[in-house]
Enzyme design. Structure first.
Site, PDB file in Angstrom:
ATOM      1  N   LYS A 202     -17.374  -3.252  13.212  1.00 54.25           N
ATOM      2  CA  LYS A 202     -18.286  -3.286  12.061  1.00 54.25           C
ATOM      3  C   LYS A 202     -17.481  -3.671  10.826  1.00 54.25           C
ATOM      4  O   LYS A 202     -16.753  -2.865  10.251  1.00 54.25           O
ATOM      5  CB  LYS A 202     -18.966  -1.929  11.824  1.00 54.25           C
ATOM      6  CG  LYS A 202     -20.220  -2.123  10.997  1.00 54.25           C
ATOM      7  CD  LYS A 202     -20.451  -1.154   9.872  1.00 54.25           C
ATOM      8  CE  LYS A 202     -19.687  -1.185   8.626  1.00 54.25           C
ATOM      9  NZ  LYS A 202     -19.978  -2.226   7.640  1.00 54.25           N
ATOM     10  N   GLY A 255     -10.329   2.551   5.354  1.00 55.94           N
ATOM     11  CA  GLY A 255     -11.235   2.572   4.208  1.00 55.94           C
ATOM     12  C   GLY A 255     -10.907   3.751   3.313  1.00 55.94           C
ATOM     13  O   GLY A 255      -9.769   4.244   3.304  1.00 55.94           O
ATOM     14  N   SER A 256     -11.899   4.209   2.594  1.00 57.46           N
ATOM     15  CA  SER A 256     -11.653   5.250   1.593  1.00 57.46           C
ATOM     16  C   SER A 256     -11.505   6.623   2.246  1.00 57.46           C
ATOM     17  O   SER A 256     -12.043   6.888   3.326  1.00 57.46           O
ATOM     18  CB  SER A 256     -12.811   5.279   0.608  1.00 57.46           C
ATOM     19  OG  SER A 256     -14.011   5.559   1.298  1.00 57.46           O
ATOM     20  N   THR A 257     -10.802   7.498   1.552  1.00 59.47           N
ATOM     21  CA  THR A 257     -10.637   8.872   2.030  1.00 59.47           C
ATOM     22  C   THR A 257     -11.999   9.561   2.109  1.00 59.47           C
ATOM     23  O   THR A 257     -12.275  10.327   3.035  1.00 59.47           O
ATOM     24  CB  THR A 257      -9.672   9.625   1.103  1.00 59.47           C
ATOM     25  OG1 THR A 257      -8.387   8.995   1.220  1.00 59.47           O
ATOM     26  CG2 THR A 257      -9.533  11.086   1.486  1.00 59.47           C
ATOM     27  N   GLU A 258     -12.865   9.237   1.152  1.00 64.46           N
ATOM     28  CA  GLU A 258     -14.209   9.847   1.121  1.00 64.46           C
ATOM     29  C   GLU A 258     -14.979   9.530   2.418  1.00 64.46           C
ATOM     30  O   GLU A 258     -15.526  10.427   3.064  1.00 64.46           O
ATOM     31  CB  GLU A 258     -14.930   9.244  -0.092  1.00 64.46           C
ATOM     32  CG  GLU A 258     -16.283   9.767  -0.395  1.00 64.46           C
ATOM     33  CD  GLU A 258     -16.973   8.840  -1.421  1.00 64.46           C
ATOM     34  OE1 GLU A 258     -16.309   7.923  -1.968  1.00 64.46           O
ATOM     35  OE2 GLU A 258     -18.169   9.053  -1.642  1.00 64.46           O
ATOM     36  N   GLY A 260     -13.599   8.486   5.162  1.00 66.77           N
ATOM     37  CA  GLY A 260     -12.804   9.065   6.242  1.00 66.77           C
ATOM     38  C   GLY A 260     -13.251  10.491   6.553  1.00 66.77           C
ATOM     39  O   GLY A 260     -13.384  10.882   7.714  1.00 66.77           O
ATOM     40  N   GLU A 277      -6.997   5.200   8.487  1.00 71.60           N
ATOM     41  CA  GLU A 277      -6.040   4.687   7.503  1.00 71.60           C
ATOM     42  C   GLU A 277      -6.769   4.693   6.176  1.00 71.60           C
ATOM     43  O   GLU A 277      -7.661   3.894   5.950  1.00 71.60           O
ATOM     44  CB  GLU A 277      -5.598   3.276   7.927  1.00 71.60           C
ATOM     45  CG  GLU A 277      -4.174   2.989   7.563  1.00 71.60           C
ATOM     46  CD  GLU A 277      -4.075   2.237   6.273  1.00 71.60           C
ATOM     47  OE1 GLU A 277      -4.564   2.766   5.242  1.00 71.60           O
ATOM     48  OE2 GLU A 277      -3.525   1.126   6.278  1.00 71.60           O
ATOM     49  N   CYS A 311      -4.266  -1.002   0.179  1.00 72.34           N
ATOM     50  CA  CYS A 311      -4.182   0.462   0.289  1.00 72.34           C
ATOM     51  C   CYS A 311      -2.820   0.979  -0.146  1.00 72.34           C
ATOM     52  O   CYS A 311      -2.716   2.057  -0.712  1.00 72.34           O
ATOM     53  CB  CYS A 311      -4.541   0.920   1.695  1.00 72.34           C
ATOM     54  SG  CYS A 311      -3.604   0.055   2.946  1.00 72.34           S
ATOM     55  N   GLU A 408      -6.946   6.608  -6.648  1.00 71.42           N
ATOM     56  CA  GLU A 408      -6.805   5.234  -6.166  1.00 71.42           C
ATOM     57  C   GLU A 408      -7.793   4.357  -6.939  1.00 71.42           C
ATOM     58  O   GLU A 408      -9.000   4.598  -6.907  1.00 71.42           O
ATOM     59  CB  GLU A 408      -7.106   5.166  -4.673  1.00 71.42           C
ATOM     60  CG  GLU A 408      -6.925   3.770  -4.125  1.00 71.42           C
ATOM     61  CD  GLU A 408      -7.027   3.723  -2.611  1.00 71.42           C
ATOM     62  OE1 GLU A 408      -8.010   4.251  -2.064  1.00 71.42           O
ATOM     63  OE2 GLU A 408      -6.128   3.126  -1.979  1.00 71.42           O
TER      64      GLU A 408
HETATM   65  P1  ADP Z   1     -13.589   0.575   0.682  1.00 67.27           P
HETATM   66  O1  ADP Z   1     -14.654   0.562  -0.345  1.00 67.27           O
HETATM   67  O2  ADP Z   1     -12.291   1.135   0.256  1.00 67.27           O
HETATM   68  O3  ADP Z   1     -13.474  -0.649   1.521  1.00 67.27           O
HETATM   69  P2  ADP Z   1     -15.253   2.290   2.297  1.00 67.27           P
HETATM   70  O4  ADP Z   1     -14.638   3.508   2.864  1.00 67.27           O
HETATM   71  O5  ADP Z   1     -16.371   2.421   1.364  1.00 67.27           O
HETATM   72  O6  ADP Z   1     -13.983   1.621   1.708  1.00 67.27           O
HETATM   73  O7  ADP Z   1     -15.697   1.289   3.433  1.00 67.27           O
HETATM   74  C1  ADP Z   1     -14.892   0.931   4.534  1.00 67.27           C
HETATM   75  C2  ADP Z   1     -15.777   0.650   5.721  1.00 67.27           C
HETATM   76  O8  ADP Z   1     -16.471   1.848   6.066  1.00 67.27           O
HETATM   77  C3  ADP Z   1     -16.865  -0.401   5.495  1.00 67.27           C
HETATM   78  O9  ADP Z   1     -17.002  -1.183   6.668  1.00 67.27           O
HETATM   79  C4  ADP Z   1     -18.100   0.441   5.255  1.00 67.27           C
HETATM   80  O10 ADP Z   1     -19.303  -0.228   5.589  1.00 67.27           O
HETATM   81  C5  ADP Z   1     -17.847   1.579   6.206  1.00 67.27           C
HETATM   82  N1  ADP Z   1     -18.602   2.807   5.891  1.00 67.27           N
HETATM   83  C6  ADP Z   1     -19.115   3.188   4.701  1.00 67.27           C
HETATM   84  N2  ADP Z   1     -19.764   4.366   4.818  1.00 67.27           N
HETATM   85  C7  ADP Z   1     -19.662   4.748   6.111  1.00 67.27           C
HETATM   86  C8  ADP Z   1     -20.102   5.885   6.854  1.00 67.27           C
HETATM   87  N3  ADP Z   1     -20.805   6.860   6.310  1.00 67.27           N
HETATM   88  N4  ADP Z   1     -19.788   5.947   8.168  1.00 67.27           N
HETATM   89  C9  ADP Z   1     -19.051   4.976   8.745  1.00 67.27           C
HETATM   90  N5  ADP Z   1     -18.621   3.877   8.104  1.00 67.27           N
HETATM   91  C10 ADP Z   1     -18.913   3.750   6.807  1.00 67.27           C
END
Ligand code: ADP
Length: 504
Positions: A202, A255-258, A260, A277, A311, A408
């Protein structure tokens, strides 16, 4: 200041053929499908705002179909029984195809994400190919062990024969971010395929194009149906469904810690294996004997490359007070030298951020720092109200409690402050919940390695920042994540161990 960037039409025949008016589709079991329900969403060039393509907006039903295809492929003899060397050849072929199509992939990446052509074409697309080459060589070297045992309650005259076998972990959901789209996908796909797993990828909703083009190349390489499926769409729908799905065995996320944390919660149901990561706030420590001819361009590259959307970006600098003024002045000079523009223009050093929204977020951090009394030594401005461009920014006099120093930002902004003793620098560096990376700038070998030992981070660079290679494990300590990517350790995350114990 406002930036007006005219729309760029793709120049490579491959990108032209790919960016037609027809919406891009989902890949399930080697066939391209519209989203269930027929929804699409738009992807734009962040530099000019021009529409690039409509993309299928995957639903939970699509995510479910992709997982079913991946599950079926796991026991399909075409994949399950493929000889390891054949899997290796397949990975090598994927690398060849990425390299053969590097110009068009780089063009698509730059159009979709904004990064400069040099970053796409010279760094990230070749690095994506290199991921597949590295793991190609591993495919026929995944070994178990025979293990002598010590406890002797087997029948008299018999003995124990025990060994381990390595097996693929199963169906992997690979969820990737928007900062380095193809490279992040390759970092998950290459070890997963090497291990014999199947994947639902995805990509980030902002930057799906190169993943979809890679899907076409995977079919061309001869990957059996269902081994890699690609579901575009939104994280809260597709991502959330995949991370909670009982037929997904592992999530590989960057992606983001949130997000994660959300994934950790969603994965509880069937206790999925996770590699995460996540975010970072990586320090650069500039010691009194640092060679500024090396440190200034190095620290500048560490924060400004990819407009800070990295990152491991070195987003806070601790500079020995004896060097502080020269360092801030020099870094400001480095920042102001960088030319902003469309990533495809040959004289552009830095493209836009991924979106106008991201530029607004960065601006809010800088404005807050200014209001709190920090000094803007360079940049500090968004180039126009709706623009995705933000000028490379050096902020001095940043206190440890300011958000500029703690959070960040994911933009081209570095916060600078001073220290006097190495212990103080170390305490500052470790004063964070993150632990992704750090750099140390010094000519004193002992000091460099003492600092490297003391910093809590997954990677420490000495006299460089953001150096990567597929051989080097990369992961986060603290709240920067779980597990490692790259290297032999990166492969381990995609393998289970089975112990077989026989009385013979
Ligand atoms: P960033 O904005 O730093 O790229 P995000 O953590 O927002 O990081 O997004 C990274 C990935 O995680 C994207 O592919 C996003 O669509 C996906 N994502 C966002 N929310 C969720 C969620 N609740 N569950 C799984 N994947 C998600």
């Amino acid at each position: 200041m406002t930036f007006h960037i005219p729309p760029h039409r793709p120049k490579t025949p491959g990108a032209q053929a790919f960016l037609t008016d027809a919406p891009k589709k989902l890949l399930i079991a080697n066939e391209w499908h519209d989203a269930a329900g027929g929804g699409t969403f738009a992807t734009h060039d962040p530099a000019s705002g021009a529409l690039l393509a409509q993309i299928a907006e995957g639903t939970t039903a699509d995510a479910g179909s992709a997982v079913a295809a991946a599950r079926a492929a796991l026991s399909d003899p075409a994949w399950r029984d493929m000889k390891p060397s054949q899997r290796g050849r397949l990975l090598w072929t994927i690398a060849d195809l990425i390299e053969a199509h590097a110009d068009e992939l780089a063009e698509l990446e730059t159009l979709d994400q904004g990064k400069s052509w040099a970053t796409s074409r010279m760094a990230e697309i070749p690095a994506a190919a290199e991921q597949f080459r590295y793991y190609a060589g591993f495919a026929n070297k995944i070994l178990g062990q025979t293990i002598p045992t010590s406890i002797g309650y087997h029948p008299p005259g018999k003995k124990i024969f025990a060994y381990t076998a390595r097996e693929p972990v199963g169906v992997v959901a690979a969820i990737t971010p928007w900062n380095s789209p193809l490279l992040m996908a390759a970092m998950k796909l290459a070890p997963a395929l090497c291990a014999g797993c199947t994947v639902v990828l995805k990509p980030a909703e902002e930057t799906s194009l190169t993943a979809l083009r890679l899907g076409e190349l995977l079919i061309e390489a001869g990957l059996p149906a269902g081994v890699v499926n690609i579901v575009t769409g939104f994280g809260a729908v597709v991502g959330a469904h995949l991370t909670a799905h009982r037929d997904v065995d592992k999530v590989a996320f960057t992606g983001s810690t949130e997000v994660g944390r959300m994934i950790v919660a969603a994965a509880q149901g069937n206790l999925k294996k996770l590699t995460l990561e996540l975010g970072g706030k990586s320090p650069a420590i500039v010691m009194p004997d640092a060679d500024l001819d090396l440190a200034l361009p190095g620290v500048a590259r560490g924060i400004f490359a990819n407009s800070g959307q990295v990152c491991v970006a070195g987003s806070r600098a601790y500079v020995h007070s004896s060097l502080h003024d020269a360092f801030v002045e020099g870094l400001a000079r480095e920042a102001s030298r960088l030319r902003l523009g469309h990533g495809l223009d040959s004289d552009t050093d830095l493209g836009p951020l991924v979106s106008a929204g991201q530029a607004a977020r960065v601006a809010a951090y800088v404005d807050e720092g200014k209001a709190d009394g920090a000094d803007i030594a360079a940049g500090g401005t968004r180039l126009g109200a709706d623009s995705a461009f933000f000028s490379p920014t050096v902020v001095a006099g940043v206190r440890p409690d300011m958000r500029l120093m703690r959070e960040e930002i994911f933009g081209p902004v570095i916060a600078v402050t001073t220290f006097d003793e190495p212990e103080e620098a170390l305490a500052h560096a470790n004063d964070t919940d993150y632990g992704l990376a750090a750099s140390v700038w010094t000519q004193d070998l002992s000091a460099a390695h003492r600092l490297a030992a003391g910093i809590r981070a997954g990677t420490v660079w000495i006299n460089c920042h953001s150096y990567f290679s597929p051989e080097l494990p990369k992961g986060g300590h603290g709240e920067s994540g779980w597990g490692y990517e790259n290297g032999a350790q990166g492969l381990e995350n995609y393998l289970e161990t089975k112990t077989v114990c026989a009385v013979i």
